[in-house]
Design an enzyme around this catalytic site. Structure first.
Site, PDB file in Angstrom:
ATOM      1  CE  LYS A  41      -8.621  -4.254  -2.016  1.00  0.00           C
ATOM      2  NZ  LYS A  41      -8.288  -5.042  -3.196  1.00  0.00           N
ATOM      3  NE  ARG A  47      -3.780  -2.324   0.337  1.00  0.00           N
ATOM      4  CZ  ARG A  47      -3.731  -3.477  -0.337  1.00  0.00           C
ATOM      5  NH1 ARG A  47      -2.822  -3.672  -1.257  1.00  0.00           N
ATOM      6  NH2 ARG A  47      -4.614  -4.418  -0.092  1.00  0.00           N
TER       7      ARG A  47
END
Length: 146
Positions: A104, A65
């Site tokens: 996410k 991420r």
């Protein structure tokens, strides 16, 4: 690990310039994002047609991420990595990102960019030389080396 990421980014920039000279200007748009996170992982060899070594765990996902929400040409690090760098006396390398990111499965996160003093290229043009920041610490699966 932070110095290694910086060196990789420098090499990619050099290679991109060489490709532009060799293949044409359209290759100048190539770039790299780097993301770092510190934490525990589990490693193992998966069997099958071709055995392969893999890392598993939330730390691997968080590092992914950091990369995917990063900025081309910069090294983005998580709060955990920033904390390790501060504890190692390298807080001057860590610059808070102005806006929080939405990752996410993680929600909103405060992240940081690394700004390590550049290393002068050696005679071959490579930036993989030592730095004045002292020796690299040993690594462990629980944290980065400075």
């Amino acid at each position: 690990m932070a110095r290694f990421a910086r060196d990789v980014l420098n090499i990619v920039t050099d290679v991109t310039h060489e490709l532009a000279d060799t293949l044409g200007e359209e290759t100048k748009s190539l770039g790299m994002r780097i993301g770092l996170h510190s934490g525990s992982t589990t490693a193992g060899v998966l069997r099958g047609d071709r055995g392969r070594f893999q890392l598993f765990g939330d730390s691997v996902n968080t590092a992914s991420r950091m990369e995917s929400t990063g900025v081309v040409g910069k090294i983005q690090v998580s709060q955990a990595t920033a904390d390790f760098l501060h504890a190692a006396g390298k807080g001057r390398w860590v610059v808070p990102r102005e806006e929080k990111i939405t990752a996410k499965g993680k929600g909103e996160l405060q992240t940081y960019f690394l700004q390590i003093n550049p290393v002068a290229p050696n005679s071959t043009g490579s930036a993989l030389t030592g730095s004045s920041d002292g020796p690299t610490n040993s690594t462990s699966s629980d944290g980065p080396s400075a």
